[in-house]
Design a protein around this motif. Structure first.
Motif, PDB file in Angstrom:
ATOM      1  N   GLU A  54      54.517  55.750  46.498  1.00  0.00           N
ATOM      2  CA  GLU A  54      53.590  54.637  46.240  1.00  0.00           C
ATOM      3  C   GLU A  54      52.999  54.867  45.024  1.00  0.00           C
ATOM      4  OE1 GLU A  54      50.272  51.765  48.166  1.00  0.00           O
ATOM      5  OE2 GLU A  54      50.607  53.736  49.235  1.00  0.00           O
ATOM      6  N   VAL A  55      52.418  55.917  44.506  1.00  0.00           N
ATOM      7  CA  VAL A  55      52.049  56.100  42.974  1.00  0.00           C
ATOM      8  C   VAL A  55      52.944  55.701  41.959  1.00  0.00           C
ATOM      9  CG1 VAL A  55      51.024  57.755  41.503  1.00  0.00           C
ATOM     10  CG2 VAL A  55      50.127  57.346  43.878  1.00  0.00           C
ATOM     11  N   HIS A  56      54.148  56.270  42.469  1.00  0.00           N
ATOM     12  CA  HIS A  56      55.256  56.175  41.359  1.00  0.00           C
ATOM     13  C   HIS A  56      55.637  54.650  41.443  1.00  0.00           C
ATOM     14  CE1 HIS A  56      59.000  56.772  39.025  1.00  0.00           C
ATOM     15  NE2 HIS A  56      59.501  56.017  39.993  1.00  0.00           N
ATOM     16  N   ARG A  57      55.675  53.957  42.427  1.00  0.00           N
ATOM     17  CA  ARG A  57      55.949  52.294  42.313  1.00  0.00           C
ATOM     18  C   ARG A  57      54.944  51.754  41.477  1.00  0.00           C
ATOM     19  NH1 ARG A  57      56.675  50.031  47.550  1.00  0.00           N
ATOM     20  NH2 ARG A  57      57.524  48.371  46.532  1.00  0.00           N
ATOM     21  N   ILE A  58      53.691  52.146  41.775  1.00  0.00           N
ATOM     22  CA  ILE A  58      52.802  51.419  40.779  1.00  0.00           C
ATOM     23  C   ILE A  58      52.807  51.922  39.483  1.00  0.00           C
ATOM     24  CG2 ILE A  58      50.282  51.565  40.079  1.00  0.00           C
ATOM     25  CD1 ILE A  58      49.732  52.089  43.526  1.00  0.00           C
ATOM     26  N   ASN A  59      53.070  53.143  39.082  1.00  0.00           N
ATOM     27  CA  ASN A  59      53.203  53.590  37.749  1.00  0.00           C
ATOM     28  C   ASN A  59      54.519  52.871  36.783  1.00  0.00           C
ATOM     29  OD1 ASN A  59      51.256  55.295  37.832  1.00  0.00           O
ATOM     30  ND2 ASN A  59      52.382  56.841  38.178  1.00  0.00           N
ATOM     31  N   ILE A  60      55.637  52.579  37.853  1.00  0.00           N
ATOM     32  CA  ILE A  60      56.487  51.672  37.180  1.00  0.00           C
ATOM     33  C   ILE A  60      56.610  50.337  36.995  1.00  0.00           C
ATOM     34  CG2 ILE A  60      58.039  53.485  37.310  1.00  0.00           C
ATOM     35  CD1 ILE A  60      59.411  52.452  39.758  1.00  0.00           C
ATOM     36  N   GLY A  61      55.419  49.678  37.731  1.00  0.00           N
ATOM     37  CA  GLY A  61      55.384  48.332  37.951  1.00  0.00           C
ATOM     38  C   GLY A  61      55.953  47.654  38.806  1.00  0.00           C
ATOM     39  N   GLU A  62      56.661  48.344  39.958  1.00  0.00           N
ATOM     40  CA  GLU A  62      57.154  47.916  40.936  1.00  0.00           C
ATOM     41  C   GLU A  62      56.414  47.358  42.109  1.00  0.00           C
ATOM     42  OE1 GLU A  62      60.101  50.085  43.990  1.00  0.00           O
ATOM     43  OE2 GLU A  62      60.890  49.977  42.075  1.00  0.00           O
ATOM     44  N   GLN A  63      55.162  47.748  41.999  1.00  0.00           N
ATOM     45  CA  GLN A  63      53.959  47.460  43.036  1.00  0.00           C
ATOM     46  C   GLN A  63      52.889  47.384  42.198  1.00  0.00           C
ATOM     47  OE1 GLN A  63      53.627  50.102  46.420  1.00  0.00           O
ATOM     48  NE2 GLN A  63      51.640  49.863  46.699  1.00  0.00           N
ATOM     49  N   VAL A  64      52.012  46.377  42.806  1.00  0.00           N
ATOM     50  CA  VAL A  64      50.834  46.135  41.848  1.00  0.00           C
ATOM     51  C   VAL A  64      49.666  46.520  42.631  1.00  0.00           C
ATOM     52  CG1 VAL A  64      49.496  44.056  41.048  1.00  0.00           C
ATOM     53  CG2 VAL A  64      51.957  44.126  40.919  1.00  0.00           C
ATOM     54  N   ALA A  65      48.742  47.177  41.956  1.00  0.00           N
ATOM     55  CA  ALA A  65      47.468  47.620  42.768  1.00  0.00           C
ATOM     56  C   ALA A  65      46.133  47.632  41.818  1.00  0.00           C
ATOM     57  CB  ALA A  65      47.708  49.095  43.265  1.00  0.00           C
ATOM     58  N   ILE A  66      45.176  47.656  42.302  1.00  0.00           N
ATOM     59  CA  ILE A  66      43.925  47.537  41.476  1.00  0.00           C
ATOM     60  C   ILE A  66      43.700  48.961  41.048  1.00  0.00           C
ATOM     61  CG2 ILE A  66      42.876  45.396  42.448  1.00  0.00           C
ATOM     62  CD1 ILE A  66      41.156  47.210  44.112  1.00  0.00           C
ATOM     63  N   ASP A  67      43.071  49.227  39.902  1.00  0.00           N
ATOM     64  CA  ASP A  67      42.834  50.482  39.429  1.00  0.00           C
ATOM     65  C   ASP A  67      41.951  51.562  40.352  1.00  0.00           C
ATOM     66  OD1 ASP A  67      43.883  49.850  36.992  1.00  0.00           O
ATOM     67  OD2 ASP A  67      42.112  49.630  35.898  1.00  0.00           O
ATOM     68  N   GLU A  68      41.015  50.862  41.122  1.00  0.00           N
ATOM     69  CA  GLU A  68      40.491  51.625  42.183  1.00  0.00           C
ATOM     70  C   GLU A  68      41.576  52.310  43.078  1.00  0.00           C
ATOM     71  OE1 GLU A  68      37.824  49.030  43.452  1.00  0.00           O
ATOM     72  OE2 GLU A  68      36.535  49.125  41.529  1.00  0.00           O
ATOM     73  N   TYR A  69      42.113  51.339  43.705  1.00  0.00           N
ATOM     74  CA  TYR A  69      43.039  51.800  44.727  1.00  0.00           C
ATOM     75  C   TYR A  69      44.193  53.098  44.221  1.00  0.00           C
ATOM     76  CZ  TYR A  69      46.821  51.642  48.390  1.00  0.00           C
ATOM     77  OH  TYR A  69      47.505  52.282  49.266  1.00  0.00           O
ATOM     78  N   THR A  70      44.510  52.726  42.909  1.00  0.00           N
ATOM     79  CA  THR A  70      45.658  53.778  42.093  1.00  0.00           C
ATOM     80  C   THR A  70      44.658  54.980  41.996  1.00  0.00           C
ATOM     81  OG1 THR A  70      46.483  51.751  41.075  1.00  0.00           O
ATOM     82  CG2 THR A  70      46.786  54.314  40.228  1.00  0.00           C
ATOM     83  N   HIS A  71      43.404  54.999  41.705  1.00  0.00           N
ATOM     84  CA  HIS A  71      42.592  56.357  41.536  1.00  0.00           C
ATOM     85  C   HIS A  71      42.333  56.942  42.879  1.00  0.00           C
ATOM     86  CE1 HIS A  71      39.690  59.033  39.991  1.00  0.00           C
ATOM     87  NE2 HIS A  71      38.848  58.557  40.840  1.00  0.00           N
ATOM     88  N   GLU A  72      42.362  56.065  44.067  1.00  0.00           N
ATOM     89  CA  GLU A  72      42.380  56.722  45.333  1.00  0.00           C
ATOM     90  C   GLU A  72      43.288  57.460  45.764  1.00  0.00           C
ATOM     91  OE1 GLU A  72      40.901  54.024  48.169  1.00  0.00           O
ATOM     92  OE2 GLU A  72      39.001  53.432  47.011  1.00  0.00           O
ATOM     93  N   LEU A  73      44.656  56.722  45.423  1.00  0.00           N
ATOM     94  CA  LEU A  73      45.859  57.455  45.839  1.00  0.00           C
ATOM     95  C   LEU A  73      46.081  58.736  45.079  1.00  0.00           C
ATOM     96  CD1 LEU A  73      48.382  54.276  45.928  1.00  0.00           C
ATOM     97  CD2 LEU A  73      47.646  55.935  48.090  1.00  0.00           C
ATOM     98  N   LYS A  74      45.739  58.739  43.757  1.00  0.00           N
ATOM     99  CA  LYS A  74      45.925  59.906  42.914  1.00  0.00           C
ATOM    100  C   LYS A  74      44.939  61.141  43.578  1.00  0.00           C
ATOM    101  CE  LYS A  74      47.733  57.473  38.934  1.00  0.00           C
ATOM    102  NZ  LYS A  74      47.727  57.260  37.626  1.00  0.00           N
ATOM    103  N   ALA A  75      43.866  60.754  43.973  1.00  0.00           N
ATOM    104  CA  ALA A  75      42.924  61.926  44.355  1.00  0.00           C
ATOM    105  C   ALA A  75      43.547  62.303  45.875  1.00  0.00           C
ATOM    106  CB  ALA A  75      41.649  60.991  44.551  1.00  0.00           C
TER     107      ALA A  75
END
Length: 76
Positions: free
Chosen positions: A40-61
Motif C-alpha cells: 500500500e505504501v508503495h502504491r501511494i509512493n508511485i501515485g497509483e493510490q491517493v492518500a492524505i499525508d497523515e494516513y501515509t505517515h501512519e502506514l509508514k509508522a
C-alpha cells in the motif's frame, strides 16, 4: 520507487524467514501484514493510490513497527 520487501531488507535471514513463515503462525501473520502495508505504501509512493499525508505517515509508522517486531524475532 524502491520496494522494501523483507527478503531485500534482511537478505541474510532468507532461510530463517522461510522457516518461520512455514512453522510459526504469528510470524506468518506479521510477515503477511508487513507485505500488505508495504504494498500500500508503495502504491501511494508511485501515485497509483491517493492518500492524505497523515494516513501515509501512519502506514509508514506501522511498517516500521512491523519491521522492528520481525527483526526482533529473527534475532532470537
Amino acid at each position: 520507487m524502491e520496494r522494501h520487501d523483507l527478503l531485500h531488507e534482511f537478505p541474510e535471514y532468507q532461510e530463517k524467514l522461510d522457516l518461520l513463515k512455514e512453522n510459526d503462525t504469528h510470524f506468518k501473520d506479521l510477515f503477511d501484514e508487513y507485505h500488505k502495508v508495504e504494498n500500500e505504501v508503495h502504491r501511494i509512493n508511485i501515485g497509483e493510490q491517493v492518500a492524505i499525508d497523515e494516513y501515509t505517515h501512519e502506514l509508514k509508522a506501522k511498517l516500521l513497527h512491523l519491521k522492528d517486531e520481525i527483526y526482533a524475532i529473527l534475532n532470537k
